[in-house]
Design a protein around this motif. Structure first.
Motif, PDB file in Angstrom:
ATOM      1  N   ALA A  17      11.547   1.519   9.562  1.00 14.00           N
ATOM      2  CA  ALA A  17      11.913   2.534  10.548  1.00 14.00           C
ATOM      3  C   ALA A  17      13.426   2.671  10.609  1.00 14.00           C
ATOM      4  O   ALA A  17      13.963   3.765  10.699  1.00 14.00           O
ATOM      5  N   GLY A  18      14.108   1.534  10.511  1.00 16.53           N
ATOM      6  CA  GLY A  18      15.569   1.549  10.544  1.00 16.53           C
ATOM      7  C   GLY A  18      16.145   2.342   9.400  1.00 16.53           C
ATOM      8  O   GLY A  18      17.023   3.176   9.583  1.00 16.53           O
TER       9      GLY A  18
ATOM     10  N   ASP B 219       9.826  -2.960  22.984  1.00 17.36           N
ATOM     11  CA  ASP B 219       9.347  -2.281  21.790  1.00 17.36           C
ATOM     12  C   ASP B 219      10.533  -2.028  20.854  1.00 17.36           C
ATOM     13  O   ASP B 219      11.533  -1.444  21.258  1.00 17.36           O
ATOM     14  N   PRO B 220      10.449  -2.466  19.612  1.00 18.74           N
ATOM     15  CA  PRO B 220      11.608  -2.327  18.701  1.00 18.74           C
ATOM     16  C   PRO B 220      12.045  -0.882  18.492  1.00 18.74           C
ATOM     17  O   PRO B 220      13.194  -0.622  18.160  1.00 18.74           O
ATOM     18  N   ILE B 221      11.112   0.044  18.707  1.00 16.83           N
ATOM     19  CA  ILE B 221      11.503   1.452  18.583  1.00 16.83           C
ATOM     20  C   ILE B 221      12.634   1.775  19.560  1.00 16.83           C
ATOM     21  O   ILE B 221      13.553   2.542  19.257  1.00 16.83           O
ATOM     22  N   LEU B 222      12.582   1.135  20.725  1.00 20.63           N
ATOM     23  CA  LEU B 222      13.620   1.402  21.730  1.00 20.63           C
ATOM     24  C   LEU B 222      14.991   0.925  21.253  1.00 20.63           C
ATOM     25  O   LEU B 222      15.990   1.620  21.420  1.00 20.63           O
ATOM     26  N   SER B 223      15.016  -0.270  20.642  1.00 16.76           N
ATOM     27  CA  SER B 223      16.328  -0.754  20.188  1.00 16.76           C
ATOM     28  C   SER B 223      16.824   0.084  19.013  1.00 16.76           C
ATOM     29  O   SER B 223      18.029   0.303  18.848  1.00 16.76           O
ATOM     30  N   LEU B 224      15.892   0.566  18.193  1.00 19.65           N
ATOM     31  CA  LEU B 224      16.287   1.469  17.114  1.00 19.65           C
ATOM     32  C   LEU B 224      16.936   2.720  17.694  1.00 19.65           C
ATOM     33  O   LEU B 224      18.013   3.139  17.275  1.00 19.65           O
ATOM     34  N   LEU B 225      16.255   3.290  18.685  1.00 16.21           N
ATOM     35  CA  LEU B 225      16.764   4.524  19.280  1.00 16.21           C
ATOM     36  C   LEU B 225      18.114   4.298  19.947  1.00 16.21           C
ATOM     37  O   LEU B 225      19.038   5.088  19.796  1.00 16.21           O
ATOM     38  N   VAL B 226      18.224   3.200  20.678  1.00 15.75           N
ATOM     39  CA  VAL B 226      19.448   3.004  21.446  1.00 15.75           C
ATOM     40  C   VAL B 226      20.640   2.712  20.521  1.00 15.75           C
ATOM     41  O   VAL B 226      21.746   3.202  20.736  1.00 15.75           O
ATOM     42  N   THR B 227      20.396   1.947  19.432  1.00 15.03           N
ATOM     43  CA  THR B 227      21.530   1.680  18.532  1.00 15.03           C
ATOM     44  C   THR B 227      21.862   2.927  17.712  1.00 15.03           C
ATOM     45  O   THR B 227      23.030   3.178  17.406  1.00 15.03           O
ATOM     46  N   PHE B 228      20.842   3.709  17.389  1.00 16.57           N
ATOM     47  CA  PHE B 228      21.087   4.968  16.679  1.00 16.57           C
ATOM     48  C   PHE B 228      21.931   5.893  17.562  1.00 16.57           C
ATOM     49  O   PHE B 228      22.904   6.506  17.100  1.00 16.57           O
ATOM     50  N   ALA B 229      21.547   5.949  18.849  1.00 19.30           N
ATOM     51  CA  ALA B 229      22.302   6.782  19.789  1.00 19.30           C
ATOM     52  C   ALA B 229      23.738   6.287  19.902  1.00 19.30           C
ATOM     53  O   ALA B 229      24.690   7.074  19.882  1.00 19.30           O
ATOM     54  N   LEU B 230      23.897   4.969  19.968  1.00 19.91           N
ATOM     55  CA  LEU B 230      25.242   4.405  20.087  1.00 19.91           C
ATOM     56  C   LEU B 230      26.088   4.765  18.856  1.00 19.91           C
ATOM     57  O   LEU B 230      27.285   5.056  18.977  1.00 19.91           O
TER      58      LEU B 230
END
Lengths: 414, 291
Positions: free
Chosen positions: A12-13, B91-102
């Motif tokens: 996903a990353g 949920d790892p999706i959340l950390s993906l989203l938040v680091t992507f946003a950052l």
């Protein structure tokens, strides 16, 4: 700590990292009292840096036109977006015409994207001014009736630099290695370069085609050294030129580096003492004439930095478009094409006036070679280039440096 | 002659790989300990480059490559404390989203602060040029980068394997529940790992600023390669990442030698082949627990 498979996470990353940013759609409402004009330039990728200058130039032109009452009393609605890549560029061009009601399109720096917008223009019978694309093919075998070309073509850039190099004795009997951008623009430039080399007794002993996403040139530089040329010639585009020049200075090779393409925005990003050699340009902010000086002053005051050549070309293009609509009292494509095909002369802030050649729609104008100023003579960090004499020389026909009808197989369908 | 030249491409590739290593190792560490895929890692790399260019103007290049990573590592504390910490168990999706946003916010902040056009940076005069060893040629500046990477690599290895800090971190990677049961709080360790990781990314940015273009999107460019390196190397494996980074550099160099057009694609082909043969990456089998 977590119950999720790390592999899933990483996949996903990677997907996220690879996701490209797509510009937001225009939300302008339709108003018949305004003239809608679509503008596309790359703001991302290897041409993004110079694209951002282009956008500043066109904004300034639109604001000036609107402040002085618009065109025939109508305000310009400028829709300016990131063209991203050839596929997105044509999708956006199509949308600007069909949904947003653009009466004409202009912009673009990438020759590949310009080509796809030209096809949209022809299909929809709308005028498109390709402002910054330099591939000869666009005004040659790929030309069409609705597309106009403002920047100098590759052949002119080769002629501008080539003339300067010949005067320095750097061509005849010399061995060249070229580093070339691997897309339509680069292929085209290489073709022009090869023609120049063979016409002037120079040999091409090595040629590297380089993908547009390459940022580290060290493996290519090792190959350059193995070839041991007399001159290294850069046929790259956008910020790849910047990267190459920086890394060339890093390795400190004894072979002079010259190039057939450079935009001043990329030169400014190179850093102290990295650039040398002879290069071509279509315009520079130190050009000594009143119109150019006034433009540079207004731009610098507004944005806090001098205009780059793409800011200039977008600015003059929108002004030419405004003049054409005013004089023809029409935004109809046929009227505009006819107006420009009369070879109407335009002041483009150069010593000699310019005009669009009727048979290939190329804006015929002066070009300049330049060299790099010694550091102690620079007034500021933007003042790094010394312009050579304009080409063609004063008194010579402007068209003498442009491809002739036989060299430029443009055949416009009616 | 041909062999000697090829060898030179290999050595040059190793140097480039060493540079990828600085970015990929930090990404891998943060992932191993916290389970976070830090998509903002490239943003810290970009910040490292921009801050070092600013510091160079006032204090010179030497100070810049030291101070810039430190400054970014300090930002890393805030990043861990106020953002990452909330997502270790989510949920790892959340950390993906938040680091992507950052990552996007940082890129935009850089655009606002320094402008969209690239800023200029140059190698100090004394470090320019090539050194010769017989017919072999090396960029003086890249040799310096290689030395720094080697020093960092040894330092990180010693930290992880020879100190009590490292023992806790490694235990935390393997058995977080057991570590917790022993009464050790992993959170301060996580803060330190994030500092270390983003600091290394910033060090990479500082060293590459003079030889590559410094522009707002530079972080997004590097993170793809960093991911490829981590995936090839195998998750959580220190030496896996090291070998993968060097391999990526060498494969790219050799491909460019024989087939220039395939140069950029070569690392993705390499990733594909490695995953085909070893789905967990080269040395990824040591953390089977997470498969």
């Amino acid at each position: 700590m977590t119950r999720y498979s790390r592999r899933t996470l990483l996949k996903a990353g990677a997907a996220f990292a690879g996701a490209s940013v797509i510009g937001s759609p225009s939300t302008l409402s339709a108003q018949a009292t305004r003239i809608k004009i679509g503008h596309l330039v790359p703001l991302t990728g290897f041409l993004g840096a110079i694209g951002s200058y282009a956008q500043l130039g066109v904004k300034m032109a639109a604001e000036e036109i609107n402040a002085s009452g618009g065109i025939m009393g109508k305000q310009i609605d400028l829709m300016s977006e990131d063209s991203v890549n050839p596929a997105t560029a044509s999708t956006k061009a199509q949308r600007m015409i069909e949904q947003d009601g653009a009466v004409l399109l202009f912009g673009e720096i990438s020759s590949a994207s310009s080509l796809t917008i030209m096809q949209v223009a022809e299909r929809n019978k709308k005028v498109f001014f390709s402002t910054g694309a330099r591939s000869d093919a666009l005004r040659g075998k790929d030309c069409n009736r609705y597309s106009f070309h403002c920047d100098i073509p590759n052949t002119v850039m080769v002629n501008a630099v080539g003339t300067a190099l010949k005067q320095k004795g750097m061509v005849k009997g010399k061995k060249f290695v070229t580093l070339t951008a691997d897309y339509i623009f680069g292929h085209d430039l290489l073709k022009a370069a090869k023609a120049f080399f063979s016409a002037n007794d120079a040999t091409l002993i090595g040629d590297e085609l380089i993908a547009t996403d390459v940022t580290d040139f060290s493996p290519y530089l090792l190959k350059v050294r193995q070839a041991k040329p007399d001159v290294v010639c850069c046929n790259l585009a956008g910020n790849q030129v910047t990267n190459l020049v920086k890394q060339y200075a890093e390795f400190g090779f004894p072979y002079p580096l010259v190039g057939f393409n450079l935009n001043t925005g990329d030169a400014w990003a190179m850093g102290e003492g990295n650039l040398s050699g002879t290069w071509p340009t279509v315009w520079y902010h130190t050009l000594d004439n009143p119109a150019s000086k006034a433009f540079v002053e207004a731009f610098s005051k507004k944005y806090g930095k001098p205009p780059e050549n793409h800011a200039w070309i977008e600015y003059i293009t929108l002004k030419m478009i405004a003049q054409a609509i005013t004089e023809t009292k029409s935004t109809e494509s046929d009227a505009l094409v006819a107006y420009f095909e009369k070879q109407t002369q335009f002041d483009i802030m150069k010593a000699r006036k310019a005009y669009f050649r009727s048979w290939d729609h190329q804006l015929v104008q002066e070009a300049y070679p330049f060299t790099v100023k010694p550091k102690n003579e620079m007034k500021d960090k933007w003042d790094m280039l010394v312009l050579g004499e304009a080409v063609p020389a004063a008194g010579a026909e402007l068209e003498s440096i442009y491809p002739t009808k036989t060299q430029n197989p443009c055949n416009m369908k009616a | 002659m041909q062999f000697g030249f090829l060898l030179q491409q290999v050595v040059n590739g190793l140097v480039l790989g060493g540079y990828y290593l600085l970015i990929a190792l930090g990404l891998s560490l943060i992932f191993s300990v916290g389970g976070i895929v830090n998509l903002a890692h490239g943003a810290f790399y970009a910040l490292g480059a921009y801050i070092s260019v600013e510091i160079t103007k006032y204090l010179g290049f030497g100070s810049a490559v030291v101070l810039s990573p430190i400054a970014v590592a300090l930002l890393g504390i805030l990043f861990e404390r106020f953002i990452l910490r909330r997502f270790y168990d989510a949920d790892p999706i959340l950390s993906l989203l938040v680091t992507f946003a950052l990552a996007m916010v940082t890129e935009q902040a850089i655009r606002i602060t320094w402008g969209a056009p690239p800023i200029s940076a140059a190698i100090p005069q004394g470090l320019r040029g090539s050194v010769f060893l017989g017919d072999f040629l090396f960029s003086r500046y890249r040799l310096l980068i290689l030395a720094v990477v080697a020093a960092v690599l040894i330092g990180v290895w010693l930290l992880l394997h020879k100190t009590s800090f490292g023992r806790v971190v490694r235990a935390g990677i393997q058995r977080p529940d057991m570590v917790a049961a022993l009464g050790i709080r992993l959170q301060p360790y996580m803060t330190a790992i994030v500092m270390l990781g983003v600091g290394m990314a910033a060090l990479g940015g500082a060293f590459f600023a003079p030889i590559t273009i410094v522009h707002p999107a530079m972080g997004a460019e590097i993170i793809t390669v960093a991911f490829v390196v981590v995936v090839i190397g195998g998750l959580g494996s220190f030496w896996g990442v090291v070998i993968a980074a060097l391999l990526v550099g060498v494969v790219r160099g050799i491909t460019i030698h024989f087939a220039p057009a395939a140069g950029e694609a070569s690392i993705y082909v390499l990733m594909f082949l490695v995953l085909l043969v070893r789905p967990r990456g080269l040395l990824g089998e040591r953390i089977e627990k997470f498969e």
